[in-house]
Design a protein around this motif. Sequence first.
Motif, PDB file in Angstrom:
ATOM      1  N   THR A   1      -1.884   8.160  -2.631  1.00 50.68           N
ATOM      2  CA  THR A   1      -3.007   7.408  -3.184  1.00 50.68           C
ATOM      3  C   THR A   1      -4.100   8.415  -3.535  1.00 50.68           C
ATOM      4  O   THR A   1      -4.112   9.537  -3.010  1.00 50.68           O
TER       5      THR A   1
ATOM      6  N   LYS B   1       0.848  -1.194   0.000  1.00 54.30           N
ATOM      7  CA  LYS B   1       0.000   0.000   0.000  1.00 54.30           C
ATOM      8  C   LYS B   1       0.880   1.238   0.000  1.00 54.30           C
ATOM      9  O   LYS B   1       1.666   1.451   0.925  1.00 54.30           O
ATOM     10  N   ARG B   2       0.702   2.051  -1.024  1.00 51.41           N
ATOM     11  CA  ARG B   2       1.587   3.196  -1.238  1.00 51.41           C
ATOM     12  C   ARG B   2       1.744   4.084  -0.013  1.00 51.41           C
ATOM     13  O   ARG B   2       2.850   4.519   0.318  1.00 51.41           O
ATOM     14  N   ASP B   3       0.629   4.398   0.642  1.00 55.01           N
ATOM     15  CA  ASP B   3       0.673   5.396   1.710  1.00 55.01           C
ATOM     16  C   ASP B   3       1.018   4.808   3.080  1.00 55.01           C
ATOM     17  O   ASP B   3       0.950   5.491   4.097  1.00 55.01           O
TER      18      ASP B   3
ATOM     19  N   ARG C   1       3.319   0.696 -10.767  1.00 50.54           N
ATOM     20  CA  ARG C   1       3.864   1.032  -9.456  1.00 50.54           C
ATOM     21  C   ARG C   1       5.098   1.920  -9.569  1.00 50.54           C
ATOM     22  O   ARG C   1       5.594   2.417  -8.565  1.00 50.54           O
TER      23      ARG C   1
ATOM     24  N   GLU D   1      -7.070   8.383  -2.484  1.00 50.97           N
ATOM     25  CA  GLU D   1      -7.803   8.650  -1.252  1.00 50.97           C
ATOM     26  C   GLU D   1      -7.072   9.673  -0.379  1.00 50.97           C
ATOM     27  O   GLU D   1      -7.686  10.558   0.223  1.00 50.97           O
TER      28      GLU D   1
ATOM     29  N   THR E   1       3.380   7.663 -10.551  1.00 53.31           N
ATOM     30  CA  THR E   1       2.532   8.259  -9.528  1.00 53.31           C
ATOM     31  C   THR E   1       1.074   8.077  -9.952  1.00 53.31           C
ATOM     32  O   THR E   1       0.780   7.932 -11.145  1.00 53.31           O
ATOM     33  N   VAL E   2       0.156   8.104  -8.982  1.00 50.74           N
ATOM     34  CA  VAL E   2      -1.261   7.928  -9.318  1.00 50.74           C
ATOM     35  C   VAL E   2      -1.799   9.129 -10.104  1.00 50.74           C
ATOM     36  O   VAL E   2      -2.849   9.033 -10.742  1.00 50.74           O
TER      37      VAL E   2
ATOM     38  N   HIS F   1       4.202   7.669  -3.070  1.00 48.49           N
ATOM     39  CA  HIS F   1       3.562   7.350  -1.793  1.00 48.49           C
ATOM     40  C   HIS F   1       2.096   7.790  -1.724  1.00 48.49           C
ATOM     41  O   HIS F   1       1.365   7.374  -0.826  1.00 48.49           O
TER      42      HIS F   1
ATOM     43  N   LYS G   1       0.818   8.221   5.428  1.00 44.31           N
ATOM     44  CA  LYS G   1      -0.527   8.806   5.387  1.00 44.31           C
ATOM     45  C   LYS G   1      -0.734   9.856   6.472  1.00 44.31           C
ATOM     46  O   LYS G   1      -1.680  10.644   6.417  1.00 44.31           O
TER      47      LYS G   1
END
Length: 342
Positions: free
Chosen positions: A186, A22-24, A164, A188, A167-168, A184, A44
């Motif tokens: 996301t 999980k990125r964050d 991956r 969200e 970046t998103v 890092h 996060k």
Amino acid sequence: MKLSEFYYDLPQELIAQFPIEKRDESRLLVLDRKTGKIEHRVFKNIVEYLELGDCLVINETRVIPARLYGKRETDNSDIEILLLKDLGDNKWEVLVKPGKKCKIGTRIVFGNSKQLVAEVLEIMADGNRIVRLEYNGILNEILDEIGVMPLPPYIHEKLKEKDRYQTVYSKIEGSSAAPTAGLHFTPELLEQIEKKGIKIVKVLLHVGLGTFRPVKEENIEDHKMHSEYYEITKEACDIINNTKKSGGKVFCVGTTSCRTVESAADDNGYVTPQSGNTDIFIYPGYKFKVLDNLITNFHLPESTLLMLISALATREMIMDTYKIAVEEKYRFFSFGDAMLIK
């Protein structure tokens, strides 16, 4: 300053070979550059350090599958090239291997049925080549089919999901390497940041390998940075200028976002819309005009990126912090953990 002043010992096992699931949820080391205080958090938690009135600057560049494996047209011998910079008119600056096989006029064939052909036009002073690409169709679609994601040389494992190494929020294709501090985030987490009232500023800098090129001069001031293409829009400038005017802080995600805003700023810290190439080299002694806080990864010893963050804090503080990061077994480099310098 001397190059050797930026050396530190790093155990090989701390070089991250894979992104975490999980990125964050990567770790976050927070350094207060005024007091030297260090906190150990999770990425996060970054939202806790952003306040209403601040802005977050992100780099929208997207990595292209820039590593290509082909054959020399005359004798079918193996040639590898790495696309570095789009010079326009189908001309590219590239890194070639082996160089001795790539004289002017050499033609290299990639893919089945000559999907892509590169002809060497010029040999540059640093050994890179300028080539002209010949192809039918859309280059990015061809690269997606026959190109390989150019992971850094210290990553020895194959990437299972090529997204991956994006970046998103990556959008505009053109980089040879990812702006890894952004890995890092996301969707969200970005939504959570926006809901808190923090404006997200989008800029562009296409990352070239010059950023990671080893510094060979013992006096770092003698190092010459490669130039990289950047853009900053009026909308982005307005948000940054208004943030500074109202007393908010500018958080840059990564050294590429930092170099973009600093390249676009005048001596008073006012940024104006522009595009072009920047070879800005930030090292201790540099006075930041725009950036207040920096979100970044852990960088290679003796690298220009380590010098940049040493300009933001001090060299002594950064080297002491890196020593602690090693002791605490943080994960280093592209797929590693993050650091907030505030």
